[in-house]
Design a protein around this motif. Structure first.
Motif, PDB file in Angstrom:
ATOM      1  N   PRO A  97     139.103  35.190  42.200  1.00 40.21           N
ATOM      2  CA  PRO A  97     138.419  34.883  41.123  1.00 40.21           C
ATOM      3  C   PRO A  97     136.972  34.080  41.872  1.00 40.21           C
ATOM      4  CG  PRO A  97     140.409  33.908  40.861  1.00 40.21           C
ATOM      5  CD  PRO A  97     140.306  34.496  42.407  1.00 40.21           C
ATOM      6  N   THR A 131     141.200  42.844  38.693  1.00 39.09           N
ATOM      7  CA  THR A 131     140.543  41.685  38.026  1.00 39.09           C
ATOM      8  C   THR A 131     139.067  41.664  38.744  1.00 39.09           C
ATOM      9  OG1 THR A 131     140.887  39.946  39.562  1.00 39.09           O
ATOM     10  CG2 THR A 131     142.637  40.746  37.886  1.00 39.09           C
ATOM     11  N   ASP A 132     138.269  40.921  38.117  1.00 38.61           N
ATOM     12  CA  ASP A 132     136.845  40.835  38.706  1.00 38.61           C
ATOM     13  C   ASP A 132     136.689  39.477  39.414  1.00 38.61           C
ATOM     14  OD1 ASP A 132     134.039  41.464  39.595  1.00 38.61           O
ATOM     15  OD2 ASP A 132     134.120  42.911  38.148  1.00 38.61           O
ATOM     16  N   THR A 134     135.786  36.452  38.724  1.00 39.74           N
ATOM     17  CA  THR A 134     135.692  35.654  37.608  1.00 39.74           C
ATOM     18  C   THR A 134     134.619  34.443  37.456  1.00 39.74           C
ATOM     19  OG1 THR A 134     138.033  36.006  36.943  1.00 39.74           O
ATOM     20  CG2 THR A 134     137.028  33.873  35.871  1.00 39.74           C
ATOM     21  N   ILE A 137     131.052  36.087  37.818  1.00 39.45           N
ATOM     22  CA  ILE A 137     130.594  36.452  36.511  1.00 39.45           C
ATOM     23  C   ILE A 137     130.223  35.672  35.470  1.00 39.45           C
ATOM     24  CG2 ILE A 137     131.601  37.993  34.749  1.00 39.45           C
ATOM     25  CD1 ILE A 137     132.587  39.975  36.367  1.00 39.45           C
ATOM     26  N   ALA A 157     139.912  32.999  30.966  1.00 36.94           N
ATOM     27  CA  ALA A 157     139.557  34.205  32.054  1.00 36.94           C
ATOM     28  C   ALA A 157     140.776  33.823  32.994  1.00 36.94           C
ATOM     29  CB  ALA A 157     138.186  33.933  32.548  1.00 36.94           C
ATOM     30  N   ASP A 161     143.653  36.497  34.692  1.00 38.18           N
ATOM     31  CA  ASP A 161     143.595  36.876  36.096  1.00 38.18           C
ATOM     32  C   ASP A 161     145.000  36.717  36.520  1.00 38.18           C
ATOM     33  OD1 ASP A 161     140.814  37.349  36.369  1.00 38.18           O
ATOM     34  OD2 ASP A 161     140.253  35.481  37.295  1.00 38.18           O
TER      35      ASP A 161
ATOM     36  N   THR B 140     135.314  39.700  33.458  1.00 35.90           N
ATOM     37  CA  THR B 140     135.962  38.984  34.361  1.00 35.90           C
ATOM     38  C   THR B 140     137.247  39.377  34.587  1.00 35.90           C
ATOM     39  OG1 THR B 140     137.066  37.321  32.868  1.00 35.90           O
ATOM     40  CG2 THR B 140     134.776  36.639  34.136  1.00 35.90           C
TER      41      THR B 140
END
Lengths: 177, 192
Positions: A97, A131-132, A134, A137, A157, A161, B140
Motif C-alpha cells: 500500500p 491491489t494498488d 493505496t 493514490i 481502502a 487491501d 486503491t
C-alpha cells in the motif's frame, strides 16, 4: 478467454490514439489546438502532485532503510502464518500500500529467490496485481484538488487491501497447492 | 490520518536508525527519496500530458460523451449523486475502464481529471465528497482484468505460464474492491 483479454489490452491504447484525433477531425474541431491545450493542463497537474509524492517517498524511505520496517514485520510473522500466508510474503503486505516501486522490487526479489512458479512467488504476484499503491493514490488524487480532510478513505481502502491479500492467499492455496 | 502515519514513519524511522547505529544513512536516504520522487513525477509528466491532450480532443469533439453514455449505466449505479451529463462521469468511466484493461499509470490522468470535475460540484472545498471517496477507493483496490506488469515480470523470470495468475488476481481484486466499497458505505455515516 485470456487470449481475448490480452489481445484487447494490447490493441486498446493504439486504437484510442488513432480514433480520438480522427473523430475530432470528422467533427470539425481544431484537433491540434485542442491537444496542446489539454497537454498544458497536464503540466500544471504534475507540478501540483510533486510535493505529495515527495512526502510519501521521503517518509517511507527513512522508515525502510533504518531497518524499522523489518523490525515491524518480524514479530507479525507468526500471525500471518496462521492466516495461511508464508512469512516470506509478509513484507509485501506492508510495502504494497505504501510504494508501488518498492513492492514491485520486492516481488522481483521474491520471484528470483523462490522461483516464479513457487507458492510464495504466485501469492506475492497475486497480491501485487490485485491491489494498488493505496497511500500513493490517496495522496495523488486528493492532493491534485487540494482536499485536506479525507474522512474515512484511509481505513476503508486499507480494509479493502487486507481482504484482497487474504483472498490472494486463500485462492493461491486452493489453486496452486 | 495521513499526517499521523507520515509523522510516525519519519519519527520511528529516524529513532530506529539512531538506536541501531544507522544514523549516517538517514540523510542519504532522505535525499535520495526526494530525488526519486522528482524523477517519478517527471516520468509521469509525459504520459499525463499525452493523455490529457487526447482527452481534450475527445472532450471537445463530443466523443467522450458518446463513450460515457455507453458505460454510464454501470458507473451510475456506483455514483448516483453525479448528474449523468456531468464531465466527471466521462473521466471516471475512462479511468475505471483504463484500470480494468491494465493501462496502469495511463489511466491516472483520467482519474485526476475526474477528481477536478468532482471538486467543481463539491460543497466543502477541502473536505472529500462521497463520490471522490468512492472513485479513490475503486483505484486503491486495484480493480483490473489484466495485471500487465506482474505478468511481464513473471514472463521475464521464466514462469511456465506467466498469465496463470490473472485468474487469482481477478478473484483477489474483486474481493478487495467489494470489501473496500462496503467499508466505504459503512464508515461514511460516521461523522469525523
Amino acid at each position: 478467454m485470456m487470449e481475448i483479454l490480452t489481445t484487447f489490452s494490447r490493441w486498446a491504447l493504439p486504437v484510442m490514439m488513432m480514433c480520438i484525433p480522427l473523430y475530432g477531425m470528422l467533427k470539425g474541431i481544431d484537433v491540434y489546438e485542442a491537444f496542446v491545450e489539454g497537454a498544458q493542463e497536464g503540466l500544471r497537474i504534475a507540478v501540483r502532485i510533486l510535493p505529495y509524492v515527495l512526502a510519501i517517498f521521503f517518509a517511507f524511505s527513512v522508515f525502510r532503510h533504518s531497518g524499522a520496517l523489518q523490525a515491524v514485520t518480524q514479530p507479525l510473522a507468526p500471525v500471518v502464518r496462521a492466516l495461511g500466508i508464508p512469512s516470506e510474503v509478509l513484507p509485501m503486505l506492508v510495502v504494497r500500500p505504501l510504494s508501488g516501486g518498492a513492492s514491485f522490487g520486492l516481488l522481483a526479489e521474491l520471484l528470483q529467490q523462490h522461483g516464479p512458479d513457487s507458492l510464495v512467488g504466485r501469492m506475492a504476484a497475486t497480491m501485487q496485481g490485485a491491489t494498488d499503491t493505496t497511500f500513493y493514490i490517496i495522496s495523488l488524487y486528493f492532493g491534485s484538488v487540494g482536499i485536506k480532510h479525507l474522512r474515512h478513505v484511509v481505513p476503508a481502502a486499507l480494509i479493502g487491501d487486507l481482504c484482497g491479500f487474504l483472498m490472494a492467499a486463500y485462492i493461491c492455496r486452493v489453486m496452486f497447492v | 490520518m495521513i499526517s499521523l502515519i507520515w509523522v510516525l514513519l519519519v519519527v520511528i524511522g529516524v529513532g530506529y536508525a539512531a538506536g541501531t547505529g544507522r544514523i549516517d544513512g538517514v540523510t542519504t536516504q532522505a535525499l535520495a527519496a526526494a530525488n526519486n520522487a522528482v524523477e517519478m513525477v517527471l516520468g509521469l509528466v509525459g504520459v499525463i500530458c499525452l493523455w490529457l491532450g487526447l482527452m481534450k480532443i475527445a472532450e471537445k469533439s463530443g466523443l467522450l460523451d458518446q463513450v460515457a453514455r455507453l458505460v454510464a449505466p454501470v458507473v451510475r449505479i456506483l455514483f448516483p449523486d453525479i448528474p449523468s451529463g456531468h464531465p466527471a462521469m466521462g473521466a471516471m468511466v475512462m479511468n475505471i475502464g483504463g484500470n480494468l484493461l491494465g493501462m496502469g499509470s495511463a489511466s491516472i490522468p483520467f482519474g485526476l481529471k475526474a477528481m477536478a470535475a468532482l471538486q467543481d460540484i463539491n460543497q466543502g472545498k477541502t473536505v472529500a465528497s462521497g463520490a471522490m471517496c468512492r472513485l479513490v477507493i475503486l483505484n486503491t483496490s486495484g480493480l483490473t482484468i489484466i495485471p500487465a506488469s506482474v505478468i511481464g515480470l513473471r514472463a521475464s523470470l521464466g514462469a511456465t505460464d506467466p498469465t496463470e495468475i490473472a485468474a487469482t488476481v481477478f478473484m483477489a481484486t474483486t474481493a478487495s474492491t467489494v470489501a473496500a466499497l462496503s467499508a466505504d458505505w459503512l464508515l461514511k455515516q460516521r461523522r469525523l
